[in-house]
Structure formats: structure tokens, C-alpha cells
Design a protein around this motif. Structure first.
Motif, short mmCIF file in Angstrom:
data_model
loop_
_atom_site.label_atom_id
_atom_site.label_comp_id
_atom_site.label_asym_id
_atom_site.label_seq_id
_atom_site.Cartn_x
_atom_site.Cartn_y
_atom_site.Cartn_z
N LEU A 41 0.66 -1.11 0.00
CA LEU A 41 0.02 -0.09 -0.06
C LEU A 41 0.88 1.38 0.04
O LEU A 41 0.31 2.34 -0.52
CB LEU A 41 -0.91 -0.18 1.30
CG LEU A 41 -1.97 -1.20 1.29
CD1 LEU A 41 -2.64 -1.16 2.73
CD2 LEU A 41 -2.62 -1.34 0.24
N VAL A 42 2.05 1.17 0.64
CA VAL A 42 2.82 2.47 0.75
C VAL A 42 4.18 2.07 0.08
O VAL A 42 4.71 0.93 0.28
CB VAL A 42 3.08 2.54 2.21
CG1 VAL A 42 4.04 3.84 2.54
CG2 VAL A 42 1.89 2.95 2.69
N ASP A 43 4.86 3.14 -0.66
CA ASP A 43 5.91 3.05 -1.26
C ASP A 43 7.17 3.31 -0.41
O ASP A 43 6.98 3.41 0.88
CB ASP A 43 5.94 3.87 -2.50
CG ASP A 43 6.34 5.22 -2.33
OD1 ASP A 43 6.39 5.71 -1.11
OD2 ASP A 43 5.95 6.28 -3.27
N GLU A 44 8.48 3.09 -0.85
CA GLU A 44 9.50 3.17 -0.06
C GLU A 44 9.85 4.85 0.36
O GLU A 44 10.61 4.56 1.78
CB GLU A 44 11.00 3.09 -1.04
CG GLU A 44 11.06 1.71 -1.69
CD GLU A 44 10.13 1.88 -3.01
OE1 GLU A 44 9.87 2.95 -3.83
OE2 GLU A 44 9.33 0.97 -3.39
N LYS A 45 9.15 5.80 -0.13
CA LYS A 45 8.95 7.01 0.35
C LYS A 45 8.19 7.27 1.45
O LYS A 45 7.93 8.54 1.84
CB LYS A 45 9.24 8.04 -0.87
CG LYS A 45 10.12 7.89 -1.71
CD LYS A 45 10.00 8.92 -2.90
CE LYS A 45 11.32 8.72 -3.73
NZ LYS A 45 11.20 9.45 -4.83
N GLY A 46 7.21 6.49 1.85
CA GLY A 46 6.31 6.50 2.64
C GLY A 46 4.99 7.01 2.38
O GLY A 46 4.26 7.46 2.97
#
Length: 84
Positions: A41-46
Motif C-alpha cells: 500500500l505504501v512505497d519506499e518513501k512512505g
């Protein structure tokens, strides 16, 4: 409510009451119950992934993880499937 795409990877997902005052808190609680779901749901950048959409009380929202929620909010998490 979750799409069947998410249930493929997390078969124990079900509609349930989770007390959370923000999307960030909601995602944290989901991660505790379904280890690994936050990565979908969330990428590496938050940030919420582009292909994930949230509906709050049946209305589509372009939300961020810090979006606040009212106590009675009903959230639907929709993960689009793409490919060719």
C-alpha cells in the motif's frame, strides 16, 4: 473492505473495526495484523502507492498517509491490478 487482489496475498483480510485517527495509524494497525501489507500500500518513501485508492465513507479520496480520520469513518482500500 479490501479488493480480492489484496486478499490473494493476505487471505485472512476481512472487514473489521480498527480504531485509528489517521491513515498512517490505520496502516500501522493493518501491518500488525497482516505482516507485509503495508509494502503493498505504501512505497519506499512512505507515500500511498499510485495504484492504491482509498474511499472514505464511499467517497474517493486522493489521500496522504497523514490524512486524519473521523471515528466513524468507513474505509475501503482498493488496489488496482495492472499489466499487459
Amino acid at each position: 473492505m479490501f479488493t480480492s487482489a489484496l486478499k490473494t496475498f493476505f487471505p485472512n483480510l476481512k472487514e473489521e473495526y480498527i480504531e485509528a485517527d489517521s491513515i498512517e495509524a490505520l496502516l500501522s494497525e493493518l501491518e500488525k495484523k497482516h505482516h507485509g501489507i503495508q509494502g503493498y500500500l505504501v512505497d519506499e518513501k512512505g507515500q500511498i502507492r499510485e495504484h492504491v485508492k482509498f474511499y472514505i465513507d464511499n467517497e474517493p479520496y486522493d489521500i496522504k498517509v497523514h490524512t486524519e480520520l473521523k471515528k466513524s469513518a468507513q474505509i475501503h482500500i482498493i488496489q488496482a491490478i495492472s499489466g499487459g
